[in-house]
Scaffold this active site. Structure first.
Site, PDB file in Angstrom:
ATOM      1  CG  HIS A 210     -36.648  29.036  76.945  1.00  0.00           C
ATOM      2  ND1 HIS A 210     -36.560  28.681  75.698  1.00  0.00           N
ATOM      3  CD2 HIS A 210     -37.466  30.266  77.000  1.00  0.00           C
ATOM      4  CE1 HIS A 210     -37.229  29.561  74.790  1.00  0.00           C
ATOM      5  NE2 HIS A 210     -37.751  30.421  75.839  1.00  0.00           N
TER       6      HIS A 210
ATOM      7  CG  ASP B   8     -35.569  25.708  75.832  1.00  0.00           C
ATOM      8  OD1 ASP B   8     -36.573  25.349  76.439  1.00  0.00           O
ATOM      9  OD2 ASP B   8     -35.290  26.216  75.183  1.00  0.00           O
TER      10      ASP B   8
ATOM     11  CB  SER C  59     -38.248  32.405  72.880  1.00  0.00           C
ATOM     12  OG  SER C  59     -39.168  31.675  73.573  1.00  0.00           O
TER      13      SER C  59
END
Lengths: 334, 334
Positions: free
Chosen positions: A315, A285, A128
């Site tokens: 995610h 995601d 991320s």
């Protein structure tokens, strides 16, 4: 937890971050090859990044302290490195100068080279916003990064991702009563709880995929029954454990993520990457869709490889260790 | 705009909605076959649903008033039918009893049969919450619905969709100062603007797809340059034109959408549908993903057809006429 003092640190914006420091952890011996493993949005280095690190209980993870010198640095604003929540004075709290990925990576470079005496090439990997830092490293110090493994992240924050973050930001700012223009501690002595809870609920639809909710992943993996309880026991629990200004600070960093926004490049930063790049998005995601990763891979060229994580976790597939299958996939791939 | 008086209308919950009414519009002659075309979340019948209706300027749309008697009824809570914003007294404003799709469809059935004297079978089509009503009609009055065409909607609101709506709801509720527990008009004489603007920004990431933002659909189709201006000129403009309690009322209806939640069925409502059903999701819709439509089609069986709208518009593909190509696809398909 260790701290590296940066002194009065000049940011990309030209502003000075006074008496700045990075918090970090290390695993293994500094004589081994270095792996840098930076944190994600709201992530901490204490009980934060260890899901890829081998331990006596989990000996077969990708990052083995017997073989690597693993350095986990905390993002500015995460509450461990210099952050709104731990800075007082005229540049503290809501007035802390904004920091970019460039600033974070410059500071981490200083930590590695001057603080820890690392002169060899390194590997950088992260999830991320950690992925954002991995991309940033590979373009900002191209000759120092042998391998970058960004998973569930991007080299430049897309418009859609930026828009999603507007909702996250808005959750806190809408709580005008609790947020007090950022002076909630000074004026009320407490966090803007309504706003932070709302932030959790806003995030809830983005963090996990449609398929995750459809297949009741929350029951299966967390033992939480009933969707309202997922909001309270998972999402609000996460968001209310954070500081509002810290969340907004890191969010600004994320929204402005763009590796081409640095002196070295003019819109061609991906081509400047010299090391190998293994990009791993999750097919489900919702804010780092694999299509974006594909585009970035194409720009980088032959030294990039794309490996899609097939997972209903969205995610969170790359995320903090909850999805054991996906962590295994990551371990095997790295 | 016409009104049909329902009198003191008993809701599914057992509560009475006093002096209730539906606002509606009709197109064409009542001697033609009837097409019911209900509204969507926040949609109105005045300047609302006409993108599929033929006009002198657009003579080739799917719904031709020369051939059909088109009835466009407004949802409870949309500001035209009985709504928090137009109801005073102890059951007005924030205290207006909650209404379900069941209630809306029961009221529309009364309008058609008793108000307009329609005894033949009808077609029902609609976008988003309009699609929810189309499914509801087909299961609630199975022998009256010859054809249902739900596009970008579902028969039962999925967990993920419910979660997304928590964020939309949270945007208003987080503005505790402006919202005043729902008594904003009484106490401040104005809408909770901060909350409504936040609602627009929350919606922004969901309404259009990642691909739409990636390909700068906002420039191409709306001539808006810069992503911050899209927030203000498109999303906040939309959301601040609405009443907060109305938005929360319709949102409750949506969150509780479930055609099996009615006396006639026990979890098997889709199988009870007798008419043909043409389900049209958009492949990039983030809250009504085509996978959910596929599941619903499989439950209904042979009388259902699935036709996916391939479009970067996401939820707006079926939406209020902005995506001309998708409207043509709908026109051709119906």
């Amino acid at each position: 937890i260790k701290y590296y003092q940066l002194g009065d640190f000049e940011l990309q914006s030209g502003e000075i971050l006074p008496a700045a420091y990075i918090a970090y952890l290390t695993y293994g011996s500094p004589t081994n090859p270095c792996v840098l493993y930076p944190t994600w949005y709201s992530g901490t280095i204490v009980a934060g990044n260890e899901w890829l690190i081998s331990t006596p209980e989990h000996p077969r993870r990708a990052l083995d302290p017997e073989r690597y010198f693993i350095v986990v640095p905390a993002l500015f604003g995460n509450g461990e490195s210099t952050s709104p929540s731990n800075t007082t004075g005229p540049k503290g709290g809501v007035n802390m100068p904004k920091t970019t990925f460039y600033d974070n990576v410059k500071a981490q470079h200083q930590l590695l080279t001057q603080g820890l005496g690392i002169t060899d090439q390194i590997a950088v990997l992260g999830w991320s916003m950690g992925a954002g830092q991995a991309f940033q490293w590979a373009s900002q110090y191209p000759d120092m990064v042998k391998l970058a493994v960004p998973f569930c992240g991007s080299a430049r924050t897309s418009f859609h991702n930026w828009v999603f973050l507007e909702a996250v930001k808005g959750a806190i700012l809408a709580d005008t009563e609790g947020y007090c223009s950022g002076r909630y501690m000074e004026e009320k002595g407490k966090q803007p709880l309504v706003g932070l809870k709302t932030l959790g609920r806003v995030y809830a639809g983005w963090g996990f995929s449609q398929a995750f909710y459809r297949e009741k992943g929350f029951e299966k993996y967390y033992g939480i029954e009933g969707i309202e309880r997922v909001m309270v026991e998972f999402w609000e629990k996460w968001s209310t454990s954070k500081d509002a200004n810290n969340m907004l600070h890191m969010l600004w960093t994320w929204q402005h993520g763009d590796i081409s926004a640095q002196p070295l490049y003019a819109g061609k930063a991906l081509k400047g990457i010299q090391g190998k790049v293994l990009i791993m998005p999750c097919d489900n995601d919702l804010y780092f869709p694999p299509e974006d990763s594909q585009i970035e891979k194409d720009y980088i060229g032959d030294n990039a490889e794309l490996k899609v994580i097939k997972s209903i976790w969205g995610h969170w597939a790359g995320g903090p260790g909850d999805s054991k299958e996906d962590v295994e996939f990551l371990d095997d791939s790295i």
